[in-house]
Write a protein that holds these residues in place. Structure first.
Motif, PDB file in Angstrom:
ATOM      1  N   ARG A   3       5.201  10.736  -3.278  1.00 27.78           N
ATOM      2  CA  ARG A   3       4.654  11.638  -2.260  1.00 27.78           C
ATOM      3  C   ARG A   3       4.101  10.875  -1.065  1.00 27.78           C
ATOM      4  O   ARG A   3       3.544  11.460  -0.149  1.00 27.78           O
ATOM      5  CB  ARG A   3       3.531  12.509  -2.869  1.00 27.78           C
ATOM      6  N   ALA A   4       4.240   9.556  -1.087  1.00 26.37           N
ATOM      7  CA  ALA A   4       3.739   8.712  -0.008  1.00 26.37           C
ATOM      8  C   ALA A   4       4.836   7.731   0.384  1.00 26.37           C
ATOM      9  O   ALA A   4       5.860   7.629  -0.283  1.00 26.37           O
ATOM     10  CB  ALA A   4       2.493   7.959  -0.476  1.00 26.37           C
ATOM     11  N   LEU A  46      15.592   6.285   2.279  1.00 23.42           N
ATOM     12  CA  LEU A  46      15.424   7.736   2.320  1.00 23.42           C
ATOM     13  C   LEU A  46      16.515   8.418   1.510  1.00 23.42           C
ATOM     14  O   LEU A  46      17.657   7.961   1.483  1.00 23.42           O
ATOM     15  CB  LEU A  46      15.509   8.243   3.761  1.00 23.42           C
ATOM     16  N   GLY A  47      16.164   9.555   0.900  1.00 23.98           N
ATOM     17  CA  GLY A  47      17.177  10.315   0.178  1.00 23.98           C
ATOM     18  C   GLY A  47      16.578  11.498  -0.547  1.00 23.98           C
ATOM     19  O   GLY A  47      15.353  11.620  -0.670  1.00 23.98           O
ATOM     20  N   ARG A  48      17.465  12.360  -1.013  1.00 16.63           N
ATOM     21  CA  ARG A  48      17.036  13.515  -1.786  1.00 16.63           C
ATOM     22  C   ARG A  48      16.357  13.063  -3.078  1.00 16.63           C
ATOM     23  O   ARG A  48      16.646  11.987  -3.600  1.00 16.63           O
ATOM     24  CB  ARG A  48      18.249  14.380  -2.153  1.00 16.63           C
ATOM     25  N   ASP A  68       9.550   2.637   0.882  1.00 10.04           N
ATOM     26  CA  ASP A  68      10.133   3.655   0.005  1.00 10.04           C
ATOM     27  C   ASP A  68       9.529   5.006   0.387  1.00 10.04           C
ATOM     28  O   ASP A  68       8.350   5.253   0.157  1.00 10.04           O
ATOM     29  CB  ASP A  68       9.823   3.292  -1.454  1.00 10.04           C
ATOM     30  N   LEU A  69      10.358   5.883   0.993  1.00 10.32           N
ATOM     31  CA  LEU A  69       9.857   7.162   1.499  1.00 10.32           C
ATOM     32  C   LEU A  69      10.001   8.281   0.477  1.00 10.32           C
ATOM     33  O   LEU A  69      10.852   8.205  -0.415  1.00 10.32           O
ATOM     34  CB  LEU A  69      10.594   7.539   2.795  1.00 10.32           C
ATOM     35  N   PRO A  70       9.193   9.343   0.601  1.00 14.05           N
ATOM     36  CA  PRO A  70       9.274  10.466  -0.344  1.00 14.05           C
ATOM     37  C   PRO A  70      10.657  11.114  -0.338  1.00 14.05           C
ATOM     38  O   PRO A  70      11.305  11.219   0.704  1.00 14.05           O
ATOM     39  CB  PRO A  70       8.222  11.461   0.167  1.00 14.05           C
ATOM     40  N   LEU A  91       0.834  -1.206   0.000  1.00 15.72           N
ATOM     41  CA  LEU A  91       0.000   0.000   0.000  1.00 15.72           C
ATOM     42  C   LEU A  91       0.865   1.251   0.000  1.00 15.72           C
ATOM     43  O   LEU A  91       2.069   1.186   0.228  1.00 15.72           O
ATOM     44  CB  LEU A  91      -0.927   0.007   1.230  1.00 15.72           C
ATOM     45  N   SER A  92       0.223   2.392  -0.260  1.00 12.82           N
ATOM     46  CA  SER A  92       0.851   3.705  -0.148  1.00 12.82           C
ATOM     47  C   SER A  92       0.233   4.429   1.034  1.00 12.82           C
ATOM     48  O   SER A  92      -0.995   4.468   1.152  1.00 12.82           O
ATOM     49  CB  SER A  92       0.630   4.526  -1.418  1.00 12.82           C
TER      50      SER A  92
END
Length: 203
Positions: free
Chosen positions: A62-63, A32-34, A87-89, A9-10
């Motif tokens: 974005r999620a 995480l990252g730019r 997987d983060l924004p 899910l997101s």
């Protein structure tokens, strides 16, 4: 051993995080990252698939996107996943960084600070550019909340070995860290070593 990724899910709110029945309480690894650091490409290189969407437009994620990795043995997929990828924004991209930064307290900070099943944070930094303040802020934050993390230097294939060593030394000095694991999603360099870290944290 082969791992088959299944999209769960997101989440754009702490209330959306996958509950125990979906994840079976398995350990989670956050990426995480730019924006445009090569996060989706790295996840795909680790999975050997195109599960994470790669976009040429920075900041598309974005999620928090959750993937369950299921072991496949003898042609059969195990029901309980071995590990969960989150997987983060991306952050730091000028056009959208303010809007994403405004969203962080709502669901990113609760995830990083309070998620009990979060076993490891993988911080991606670009080995081709000078140290970035936003990367420093993330590393400092993870130290403050006492989250285990590993810093990965992406796009290591794009520069010569001498330049890479010089850049890694500068990044370690600036970010006050002892180690950066250089990787290349294109050549696969560093991927096995990163998998070792992930599996060690998951255990």
């Amino acid at each position: 051993m082969r791992l088959n990724p299944v999209f769960l899910l997101s989440a754009t709110d702490a209330a959306h995080f996958p509950a125990e029945p979906k994840t079976h309480g398995r350990p989670e690894v956050a990426f995480l990252g730019r924006s445009n650091v090569g996060k989706s490409s790295l996840i795909n290189a680790l999975l050997g698939s195109k599960e994470a969407r790669v976009s040429s437009t920075p900041g598309r994620t974005r999620a928090i996107n959750f993937f369950a990795l299921h072991e496949v043995a003898g042609g059969k997929q195990k029901a309980v996943p071995s590990i969960i990828f989150a997987d983060l924004p991306g952050y730091g991209y000028a056009k959208i960084s303010k809007s994403i930064s405004a969203e962080w307290p709502k669901f990113i900070e609760p995830y990083l600070g309070e998620r009990e099943t979060l076993a490891l944070c993988i911080c991606l930094i670009d080995t081709n550019i000078p140290p970035q303040t936003s990367d420093q802020q993330l590393i400092t934050y993870l130290k403050q909340v006492q989250r285990p993390f590993v810093v990965v230097g992406t796009k290591a294939d794009r520069i010569s070995k001498n330049v890479l060593m010089k850049n890694l030394a500068a990044l370690k000095r600036e970010h006050e860290i002892e180690e950066i694991l250089p990787v290349s999603s294109k050549t696969g360099a560093g991927i096995p070593a990163l998998w070792e870290r992930i599996q060690s944290a998951a255990e």
